[in-house]
Scaffold this motif. Sequence first.
Motif, PDB file in Angstrom:
ATOM      1  N   GLU A   1      79.545   8.421  26.081  1.00  0.00           N
ATOM      2  CA  GLU A   1      80.159   9.279  24.759  1.00  0.00           C
ATOM      3  C   GLU A   1      78.835   9.432  24.217  1.00  0.00           C
ATOM      4  OE1 GLU A   1      83.497   8.588  21.689  1.00  0.00           O
ATOM      5  OE2 GLU A   1      82.175   6.660  21.877  1.00  0.00           O
ATOM      6  N   ARG A   2      78.716  10.531  23.587  1.00  0.00           N
ATOM      7  CA  ARG A   2      77.620  11.025  22.799  1.00  0.00           C
ATOM      8  C   ARG A   2      77.686  10.657  21.052  1.00  0.00           C
ATOM      9  NH1 ARG A   2      79.492  15.242  25.074  1.00  0.00           N
ATOM     10  NH2 ARG A   2      80.138  16.061  22.961  1.00  0.00           N
TER      11      ARG A   2
ATOM     12  N   THR B   1      77.214  12.163  18.557  1.00  0.00           N
ATOM     13  CA  THR B   1      77.909  13.133  17.637  1.00  0.00           C
ATOM     14  C   THR B   1      79.371  13.360  18.079  1.00  0.00           C
ATOM     15  OG1 THR B   1      77.174  15.102  19.185  1.00  0.00           O
ATOM     16  CG2 THR B   1      75.832  14.683  17.423  1.00  0.00           C
ATOM     17  N   GLU B   2      79.540  13.157  19.200  1.00  0.00           N
ATOM     18  CA  GLU B   2      81.181  13.024  19.626  1.00  0.00           C
ATOM     19  C   GLU B   2      81.923  11.921  19.103  1.00  0.00           C
ATOM     20  OE1 GLU B   2      83.487  12.651  24.169  1.00  0.00           O
ATOM     21  OE2 GLU B   2      81.316  12.698  23.957  1.00  0.00           O
ATOM     22  N   ALA B   3      81.105  10.679  18.953  1.00  0.00           N
ATOM     23  CA  ALA B   3      82.007   9.658  18.409  1.00  0.00           C
ATOM     24  C   ALA B   3      82.191   9.950  16.899  1.00  0.00           C
ATOM     25  CB  ALA B   3      80.983   8.434  18.666  1.00  0.00           C
TER      26      ALA B   3
ATOM     27  N   HIS C   1      70.445  16.042  19.061  1.00  0.00           N
ATOM     28  CA  HIS C   1      70.720  16.549  20.877  1.00  0.00           C
ATOM     29  C   HIS C   1      69.920  15.395  21.689  1.00  0.00           C
ATOM     30  CE1 HIS C   1      73.145  20.161  20.255  1.00  0.00           C
ATOM     31  NE2 HIS C   1      72.271  20.784  19.838  1.00  0.00           N
TER      32      HIS C   1
ATOM     33  N   THR D   1      82.331  12.665  15.363  1.00  0.00           N
ATOM     34  CA  THR D   1      83.504  13.742  15.369  1.00  0.00           C
ATOM     35  C   THR D   1      85.020  13.230  15.327  1.00  0.00           C
ATOM     36  OG1 THR D   1      82.023  15.646  16.000  1.00  0.00           O
ATOM     37  CG2 THR D   1      84.246  16.035  16.017  1.00  0.00           C
ATOM     38  N   LYS D   2      85.206  12.197  16.210  1.00  0.00           N
ATOM     39  CA  LYS D   2      86.213  11.435  16.454  1.00  0.00           C
ATOM     40  C   LYS D   2      86.771  10.838  15.279  1.00  0.00           C
ATOM     41  CE  LYS D   2      86.213  10.962  21.776  1.00  0.00           C
ATOM     42  NZ  LYS D   2      85.897  10.480  22.739  1.00  0.00           N
TER      43      LYS D   2
ATOM     44  N   ASP E   1      71.538  12.094  21.042  1.00  0.00           N
ATOM     45  CA  ASP E   1      72.939  12.125  22.081  1.00  0.00           C
ATOM     46  C   ASP E   1      72.683  11.774  23.334  1.00  0.00           C
ATOM     47  OD1 ASP E   1      74.883  12.616  20.043  1.00  0.00           O
ATOM     48  OD2 ASP E   1      74.860  15.058  20.422  1.00  0.00           O
TER      49      ASP E   1
ATOM     50  N   SER F   1      74.165   8.448  25.086  1.00  0.00           N
ATOM     51  CA  SER F   1      74.979   8.621  26.382  1.00  0.00           C
ATOM     52  C   SER F   1      74.637   7.798  27.593  1.00  0.00           C
ATOM     53  CB  SER F   1      75.005  10.207  26.884  1.00  0.00           C
ATOM     54  OG  SER F   1      75.859  10.465  27.822  1.00  0.00           O
TER      55      SER F   1
END
Length: 252
Positions: A222-223, A225-227, A202, A229-230, A205, A209
């Motif tokens: 973009e975080r 963890t977001e990247a 966290h 996951t994609k 992230d 970001s």
Amino acid sequence: MNDVIKMVLNHRSIRSYLDKPLTEEQIKIIVQSAQAAATSSYVQAYSIIGIKNQLQKDKLAELAGNQAYVAKNGHFFVFCLDLHRLEIAAEIEGAKPETIELTLNSTEMFMIGLIDTALAAQNAAIAAESMGLGICYIGGLRNQLKAVTELLQLPKRVIPLFGLSVGYPANLSDQKPRLPLLSVYHDDGYNQDKEQLMEYLHTYDQEISNYYSERTQGARSERWTEAMTKLLQNPKRLEMKQFLKDNKIPLE
């Protein structure tokens, strides 16, 4: 902190180079530095292809996803896992192909080749940066493995893993923050405290970001963890296993 550590910690990928080729001496030193890397059981399971021909560079840039810095740099290296040379060594010693097939086809030998190649490449990268040069690894070559293999006239059991563009930096890119040290380094065993890891991520992230937001004037935030996951939701290069099998590396 000595100068070598300062240089290592200052690493960033360089994607814009001056129009100035490396000298033959620089190329030789970079390759010799790669060869000085550790290697499992003295196998040295890699080969390095130097690309000077501009038409070849242009084609590799296209195959890698139209990455301009593959075509425009001081020199371009392609690092290949090479088990072909082992096959020839066994032939020199009079070994029958079927007696070495199991070893050459093993997952362990494939891993040795991957590790040897990566260690050699990182030595090359550090040597280049120590000369004031910039580098960028090019995994995009694996987008079109068959075409890259044909272009470079690689024999069976030789796999182009990635490229390395090297040159005089035209400008310095920003340095991306890395994961928190305590989420990567574990004392005496893997720390499986999920809540602690999530806390680290966290925090990371937010850092990533902010990095993207500042770099793009708010166009991207973009975080990490977001990247990731994609990336996990969009599998790539699923043809890799078949390509390896076609090149006599079936991973038994």
